[in-house]
Motif scaffolding. Structure first.
Motif, PDB file in Angstrom:
ATOM      1  N   ASN A  80       0.831  -1.215   0.000  1.00  0.00           N
ATOM      2  CA  ASN A  80       0.000   0.000   0.000  1.00  0.00           C
ATOM      3  C   ASN A  80       0.863   1.263   0.000  1.00  0.00           C
ATOM      4  OD1 ASN A  80      -2.352   1.411  -0.197  1.00  0.00           O
ATOM      5  ND2 ASN A  80      -3.218   0.717   1.743  1.00  0.00           N
ATOM      6  N   ASP A  81       1.790   1.324  -0.945  1.00  0.00           N
ATOM      7  CA  ASP A  81       2.773   2.398  -1.018  1.00  0.00           C
ATOM      8  C   ASP A  81       2.138   3.767  -1.240  1.00  0.00           C
ATOM      9  OD1 ASP A  81       4.484   0.274  -0.890  1.00  0.00           O
ATOM     10  OD2 ASP A  81       5.668   0.836  -2.652  1.00  0.00           O
ATOM     11  N   ALA A  82       2.699   4.757  -0.564  1.00  0.00           N
ATOM     12  CA  ALA A  82       2.240   6.142  -0.694  1.00  0.00           C
ATOM     13  C   ALA A  82       3.176   6.937  -1.595  1.00  0.00           C
ATOM     14  CB  ALA A  82       2.182   6.806   0.679  1.00  0.00           C
ATOM     15  N   GLY A  83       2.597   7.880  -2.339  1.00  0.00           N
ATOM     16  CA  GLY A  83       3.367   8.857  -3.083  1.00  0.00           C
ATOM     17  C   GLY A  83       2.936  10.249  -2.661  1.00  0.00           C
ATOM     18  N   ILE A  84       3.889  11.177  -2.520  1.00  0.00           N
ATOM     19  CA  ILE A  84       3.591  12.549  -2.096  1.00  0.00           C
ATOM     20  C   ILE A  84       4.065  13.506  -3.178  1.00  0.00           C
ATOM     21  CG2 ILE A  84       4.014  14.329  -0.367  1.00  0.00           C
ATOM     22  CD1 ILE A  84       4.539  12.109   1.672  1.00  0.00           C
ATOM     23  N   VAL A  85       3.132  14.279  -3.729  1.00  0.00           N
ATOM     24  CA  VAL A  85       3.459  15.288  -4.736  1.00  0.00           C
ATOM     25  C   VAL A  85       3.576  16.639  -4.045  1.00  0.00           C
ATOM     26  CG1 VAL A  85       2.745  16.425  -6.867  1.00  0.00           C
ATOM     27  CG2 VAL A  85       2.254  13.980  -6.524  1.00  0.00           C
ATOM     28  N   ILE A 145      -6.590   9.489  -5.150  1.00  0.00           N
ATOM     29  CA  ILE A 145      -5.777  10.706  -5.129  1.00  0.00           C
ATOM     30  C   ILE A 145      -6.304  11.593  -4.003  1.00  0.00           C
ATOM     31  CG2 ILE A 145      -4.876  12.626  -6.494  1.00  0.00           C
ATOM     32  CD1 ILE A 145      -5.761  11.046  -9.010  1.00  0.00           C
ATOM     33  N   ILE A 146      -5.478  11.801  -2.974  1.00  0.00           N
ATOM     34  CA  ILE A 146      -5.911  12.479  -1.754  1.00  0.00           C
ATOM     35  C   ILE A 146      -5.305  13.875  -1.699  1.00  0.00           C
ATOM     36  CG2 ILE A 146      -6.018  12.308   0.771  1.00  0.00           C
ATOM     37  CD1 ILE A 146      -4.969   9.227  -1.099  1.00  0.00           C
ATOM     38  N   ARG A 147      -6.114  14.868  -1.386  1.00  0.00           N
ATOM     39  CA  ARG A 147      -5.676  16.261  -1.321  1.00  0.00           C
ATOM     40  C   ARG A 147      -5.068  16.548   0.052  1.00  0.00           C
ATOM     41  NH1 ARG A 147      -7.950  20.717  -4.224  1.00  0.00           N
ATOM     42  NH2 ARG A 147      -9.600  19.299  -4.934  1.00  0.00           N
ATOM     43  N   TYR A 148      -4.004  17.380   0.075  1.00  0.00           N
ATOM     44  CA  TYR A 148      -3.458  17.842   1.357  1.00  0.00           C
ATOM     45  C   TYR A 148      -3.053  19.308   1.232  1.00  0.00           C
ATOM     46  CZ  TYR A 148       1.433  17.665  -0.294  1.00  0.00           C
ATOM     47  OH  TYR A 148       2.616  17.885  -0.960  1.00  0.00           O
ATOM     48  N   THR A 149      -2.879  19.966   2.402  1.00  0.00           N
ATOM     49  CA  THR A 149      -2.559  21.399   2.394  1.00  0.00           C
ATOM     50  C   THR A 149      -1.174  21.717   2.954  1.00  0.00           C
ATOM     51  OG1 THR A 149      -3.707  21.656   4.511  1.00  0.00           O
ATOM     52  CG2 THR A 149      -4.968  22.114   2.516  1.00  0.00           C
ATOM     53  N   THR A 150      -0.646  20.891   3.863  1.00  0.00           N
ATOM     54  CA  THR A 150       0.691  21.126   4.411  1.00  0.00           C
ATOM     55  C   THR A 150       1.515  19.851   4.296  1.00  0.00           C
ATOM     56  OG1 THR A 150       0.190  20.430   6.683  1.00  0.00           O
ATOM     57  CG2 THR A 150      -0.295  22.732   6.098  1.00  0.00           C
ATOM     58  N   ILE A 151       2.832  20.024   4.266  1.00  0.00           N
ATOM     59  CA  ILE A 151       3.725  18.867   4.168  1.00  0.00           C
ATOM     60  C   ILE A 151       3.567  17.972   5.394  1.00  0.00           C
ATOM     61  CG2 ILE A 151       6.109  18.106   3.950  1.00  0.00           C
ATOM     62  CD1 ILE A 151       5.025  19.510   1.473  1.00  0.00           C
ATOM     63  N   ASP A 152       3.410  18.588   6.555  1.00  0.00           N
ATOM     64  CA  ASP A 152       3.222  17.800   7.775  1.00  0.00           C
ATOM     65  C   ASP A 152       1.989  16.904   7.652  1.00  0.00           C
ATOM     66  OD1 ASP A 152       5.448  18.909   8.923  1.00  0.00           O
ATOM     67  OD2 ASP A 152       4.350  20.338  10.180  1.00  0.00           O
ATOM     68  N   GLU A 153       0.933  17.443   7.075  1.00  0.00           N
ATOM     69  CA  GLU A 153      -0.294  16.665   6.890  1.00  0.00           C
ATOM     70  C   GLU A 153      -0.059  15.497   5.944  1.00  0.00           C
ATOM     71  OE1 GLU A 153      -4.725  17.169   4.859  1.00  0.00           O
ATOM     72  OE2 GLU A 153      -3.356  18.885   4.956  1.00  0.00           O
ATOM     73  N   ALA A 154       0.658  15.751   4.858  1.00  0.00           N
ATOM     74  CA  ALA A 154       0.925  14.687   3.882  1.00  0.00           C
ATOM     75  C   ALA A 154       1.744  13.562   4.498  1.00  0.00           C
ATOM     76  CB  ALA A 154       1.653  15.264   2.670  1.00  0.00           C
ATOM     77  N   GLU A 180       2.023  12.829   7.684  1.00  0.00           N
ATOM     78  CA  GLU A 180       1.213  12.148   8.698  1.00  0.00           C
ATOM     79  C   GLU A 180       0.263  11.139   8.051  1.00  0.00           C
ATOM     80  OE1 GLU A 180      -2.010  13.180  12.271  1.00  0.00           O
ATOM     81  OE2 GLU A 180      -1.121  14.792  11.079  1.00  0.00           O
ATOM     82  N   LYS A 181      -0.380  11.531   6.956  1.00  0.00           N
ATOM     83  CA  LYS A 181      -1.305  10.625   6.274  1.00  0.00           C
ATOM     84  C   LYS A 181      -0.565   9.451   5.642  1.00  0.00           C
ATOM     85  CE  LYS A 181      -5.051  13.893   5.310  1.00  0.00           C
ATOM     86  NZ  LYS A 181      -5.815  14.629   4.267  1.00  0.00           N
ATOM     87  N   ALA A 182       0.579   9.731   5.051  1.00  0.00           N
ATOM     88  CA  ALA A 182       1.347   8.657   4.426  1.00  0.00           C
ATOM     89  C   ALA A 182       1.815   7.639   5.457  1.00  0.00           C
ATOM     90  CB  ALA A 182       2.546   9.243   3.678  1.00  0.00           C
ATOM     91  N   ASN A 183       2.141   8.116   6.665  1.00  0.00           N
ATOM     92  CA  ASN A 183       2.648   7.245   7.722  1.00  0.00           C
ATOM     93  C   ASN A 183       1.556   6.632   8.583  1.00  0.00           C
ATOM     94  OD1 ASN A 183       5.308   7.709   6.972  1.00  0.00           O
ATOM     95  ND2 ASN A 183       5.617   9.345   8.457  1.00  0.00           N
ATOM     96  N   ALA A 184       0.297   6.946   8.297  1.00  0.00           N
ATOM     97  CA  ALA A 184      -0.790   6.553   9.191  1.00  0.00           C
ATOM     98  C   ALA A 184      -1.053   5.050   9.205  1.00  0.00           C
ATOM     99  CB  ALA A 184      -2.072   7.288   8.805  1.00  0.00           C
ATOM    100  N   LEU A 185      -0.716   4.361   8.128  1.00  0.00           N
ATOM    101  CA  LEU A 185      -0.990   2.930   8.055  1.00  0.00           C
ATOM    102  C   LEU A 185       0.134   2.127   8.711  1.00  0.00           C
ATOM    103  CD1 LEU A 185      -2.410   2.622   4.429  1.00  0.00           C
ATOM    104  CD2 LEU A 185      -3.616   3.084   6.567  1.00  0.00           C
ATOM    105  N   ASP A 186      -0.157   0.859   9.011  1.00  0.00           N
ATOM    106  CA  ASP A 186       0.823   0.016   9.685  1.00  0.00           C
ATOM    107  C   ASP A 186       1.738  -0.723   8.710  1.00  0.00           C
ATOM    108  OD1 ASP A 186      -0.951  -1.773   8.626  1.00  0.00           O
ATOM    109  OD2 ASP A 186      -1.577  -2.657  10.534  1.00  0.00           O
ATOM    110  N   VAL A 187       1.735  -0.308   7.443  1.00  0.00           N
ATOM    111  CA  VAL A 187       2.612  -0.898   6.435  1.00  0.00           C
ATOM    112  C   VAL A 187       3.518   0.177   5.853  1.00  0.00           C
ATOM    113  CG1 VAL A 187       1.098  -2.809   5.810  1.00  0.00           C
ATOM    114  CG2 VAL A 187       0.799  -0.588   4.692  1.00  0.00           C
ATOM    115  N   GLY A 188       4.610  -0.255   5.251  1.00  0.00           N
ATOM    116  CA  GLY A 188       5.546   0.682   4.645  1.00  0.00           C
ATOM    117  C   GLY A 188       6.578  -0.042   3.801  1.00  0.00           C
ATOM    118  N   LEU A 189       6.121  -0.599   2.690  1.00  0.00           N
ATOM    119  CA  LEU A 189       7.052  -1.334   1.819  1.00  0.00           C
ATOM    120  C   LEU A 189       7.924  -0.360   1.043  1.00  0.00           C
ATOM    121  CD1 LEU A 189       8.005  -4.089   0.855  1.00  0.00           C
ATOM    122  CD2 LEU A 189       6.268  -3.982  -0.950  1.00  0.00           C
TER     123      LEU A 189
END
Length: 331
Positions: free
Chosen positions: A85-90, A221-230, A232-241
């Motif tokens: 469940n990999d996250a990408g941050i733009v 595709i999830i919207r965010y407003t601050t880098i801290d928010e992005a 936090e959301k990316a790290n919220a899950l218990d996976v991180g491949l």
């Protein structure tokens, strides 16, 4: 590394693995590489068999603890590659047009059926609409259908169960009010389990399409407003491949990458697994490494052979004028 190997294919994909092993065994000495196509009961026997010293498993997070428990009595060494469940941050300085095609392939390579594929994309407000537009244009131009037709670049899902997972997650997203940019309505006339390339915008981070690994051609595709928010959301899950950061500023991307809790983090790309570079996940995506020198080290057992007794060490230290530490002095 001097090991012999027993390969157990997934019950869903035995033929390709059997064919690959046949090709490899045309060159390898007899008895080095064996393959056993079987159900879970034989797989379980491999994990607890006393003659096997190492287990390398790629599969679900649910199966990981079962393998750990089964292998515990014989203290096997493990390499586990589990759910991603990999996250990408733009980042807000990214060029939507320049990154759109690479984001597409990061998410939809092999129709999304890749452990290290991009499964959820976080995009800053400043470029959100433009990224959605450019990504939709790229996805719409990619032909999809029967995998035996060479004009198609994307094919079907591998089995009906996975098709149903993707379809149900997309339907739940639609029911929640998320906006479908493309797809979401597979053509029932298509042969096999072809689920149309799907992009879903304006979706909450706790929506099942985001929180659960879809392993198919549907990207939220999830919207965010601050880098801290992005982050936090990316790290919220218990996976991180794996993860990725997309930006026109390499230094800014690297700063964000260092905050993401995952295995490899790619910058302006996703899923570029290289056999020369170690690969392994964080959190419940497993442990141990594949590839690279570090990955090879995980396939051996270190052994130090020391030929010097204490008396020899004392004489050597005395010869160079070094006082012996207490544990080397005579009683």
């Amino acid at each position: 590394m001097g090991n012999t190997v027993v390969v157990k294919p997934s019950g869903n994909t035995p033929l390709s693995v059997l064919t690959l092993v046949k090709v490899l065994n045309e060159e390898l000495p007899e008895g080095i590489l064996a393959v056993v196509s079987c159900g879970r009961e034989v797989g379980a026997r491999l994990t607890d068999h006393p003659a096997i010293g190492k287990i390398m498993f790629t599969g679900s997070t649910a199966a990981g603890p079962a393998i750990i428990k089964s292998s515990a009595d014989t203290a096997k060494r493990l390499t586990l590659e589990l759910d991603g469940n990999d996250a990408g941050i733009v980042l807000p300085d990214a060029d939507p047009k320049a990154i759109a095609e690479d984001i597409f392939w990061g998410a939809f390579l092999n129709t999304g059926q890749t452990c290290a594929a991009l499964k959820r994309l976080y995009v800053h407000d400043d470029v959100y609409d433009a990224v959605c537009e450019e990504l939709t244009a790229v996805a719409r131009a990619m032909p999809m259908g029967n995998g035996l037709d060479e004009n198609n670049v994307l094919g079907p899902l591998q089995n009906k169960a996975q098709y149903d997972v993707v379809a149900n997650l997309v339907e739940a997203a639609k029911a929640s009010g998320a906006r479908v940019l493309l797809g979401g309505n597979p053509d029932p006339e298509q042969p096999g389990y072809v689920y149309s390339t799907t992009l879903v915008a304006d979706i909450d981070n706790d929506n099942p399409l985001v929180a659960k690994e879809q392993f198919g051609p549907a990207l939220p595709i999830i919207r965010y407003t601050t880098i801290d928010e992005a982050v936090e959301k990316a790290n919220a899950l218990d996976v991180g491949l794996g993860a990725s950061v997309w930006s026109s500023d390499h230094n800014a991307a690297r700063e964000v990458a260092l905050r993401v809790q995952s295995g490899p983090v790619w910058i302006n790309g996703h899923g570029a697994v290289d056999p020369r570079i170690p690969f392994g996940g964080a959190k419940q995506s497993g442990y141990g490494l594949d590839f690279g020198v570090e990955g090879l080290k995980h396939l051996g057992v270190p052994q130090v052979i020391n030929g010097q007794g204490l008396a020899t060490k004392r004489r050597a230290l005395h010869a160079i004028g070094v006082q012996c530490p207490p544990f080397l002095r005579p009683a």
